[in-house]
Design an enzyme around this catalytic site. Structure first.
Site, mmCIF file in Angstrom:
data_model
loop_
_atom_site.group_PDB
_atom_site.id
_atom_site.type_symbol
_atom_site.label_atom_id
_atom_site.label_comp_id
_atom_site.label_asym_id
_atom_site.label_seq_id
_atom_site.Cartn_x
_atom_site.Cartn_y
_atom_site.Cartn_z
ATOM 1 N N TYR A 139 36.985 5.586 -7.273
ATOM 2 C CA TYR A 139 36.171 6.480 -6.436
ATOM 3 C C TYR A 139 36.129 5.980 -4.933
ATOM 4 C CZ TYR A 139 34.165 8.174 -10.918
ATOM 5 O OH TYR A 139 34.070 8.661 -12.066
ATOM 6 N N LYS A 170 41.170 7.132 -13.160
ATOM 7 C CA LYS A 170 40.359 8.244 -13.162
ATOM 8 C C LYS A 170 39.702 8.682 -11.930
ATOM 9 C CE LYS A 170 35.903 8.889 -15.793
ATOM 10 N NZ LYS A 170 34.992 9.152 -14.647
#
Ligand code: FBP
Length: 257
Positions: A139, A170
């Site tokens: 992120y 992810k």
């Protein structure tokens, strides 16, 4: 290493939000972890992501029914500071709980990224020794990140995940099908899993999932867009059509009726 994939694809249900966001993400039903674990089992998810506390206390609700991924770090959203998320669960504990993989969030671009890189490095080596897969929640966040959905920064996050040894990276979909192909390419042999994100209108979420899959993603790790929906199993079936059957989002959307 135990495989998370079915036919090269994965649909994973995340339920680590109680730590990240607090109870506000949940309804009167979903505040009970058993509700979400029931969706994970009935929805035939490849795995469910839990923090250690839920993994220990709700073992009877998932063990032998749906594979487990243990999230090893986590933080609350209360301090408004440069993001840093540190390990609070050991790799050994995840293994003892029966996890097939471990997850760890790295806030790429944060002033504290080096601390998370160092911790992730040790986790990656230990998890592989135990035969567990490693998923990096990559992120881009913090004061140096102007746009966390920018294609270049997402591609950087994907590549950093590969370089650091993640098996799966992810990250968020940038809503740019062509740009996302570059993100997937940047991850090399690490597989990209799309983040669900804040709950969207269901058809729009399916559209973005289909675009990410067409761009080369290997699946999704999704939370709120499934279990905040009044019919989580219908959304799940629609996602299964997209992830495992390469159906268009319009075809998949029929599952919502
Ligand atoms: P969602 O599909 O609900 O976005 O879940 C994915 C996830 O990465 C969770 O694992 C995690 O708790 C949360 O999103 C983190 O959200 P934030 O974007 O607020 O950091």
């Amino acid at each position: 290493m135990k495989s998370l994939l079915r036919g090269g694809k994965a649909l994973i249900l995340a339920c680590d939000h109680g730590l990240e966001h607090g109870p506000k993400d949940f309804t009167v039903s979903s505040i009970n972890p058993e509700y979400i674990l029931d969706v994970a089992v009935k929805g035939r998810y490849n795995a469910v992501v839990l923090q250690k506390g839920l993994a220990e206390k709700y073992k009877e609700n998932y063990h032998g029914k749906v594979p487990l991924i243990v999230k090893l770090n986590g933080k609350t959203n209360i301090p408004k500071v440069e993001p840093l998320s540190l390990q609070h669960c050991s790799v050994k504990k995840a293994y003892q709980l029966g996890a097939v993989a471990v997850g760890y969030t790295i806030y790429l671009g944060s002033k504290h990224e080096a601390t998370m890189f160092a911790e992730f490095g040790k986790i990656q080596e230990e998890a592989h020794q135990y035969g567990m897969g490693v998923i990096a929640w990559m992120y881009p966040r913090g004061e140096f990140i102007q746009n966390d959905k920018d294609t270049d920064i997402l591609a950087y996050a994907a590549r950093a995940g590969l370089e650091l040894g993640a098996d799966f990276v992810k990250l968020a979909y940038n809503q740019d099908p062509e740009g996302f192909k570059w993100v997937v390419r940047s991850a090399g042999k690490a597989k990209i899993l799309m983040v669900g994100g804040v709950k969207d209108e269901a058809e729009m979420f399916l559209k973005h999932a289909a675009e990410a899959m067409e761009a080369g993603a290997s699946g999704l790790v999704v939370g709120r867009n499934v279990w905040q929906h009044p019919e989580p199993l219908k959304v799940t079936e629609a996602l299964r059509k997209i992830v495992f059957e390469n159906k268009s989002y319009l075809e998949a959307s029929r599952e919502l009726q």
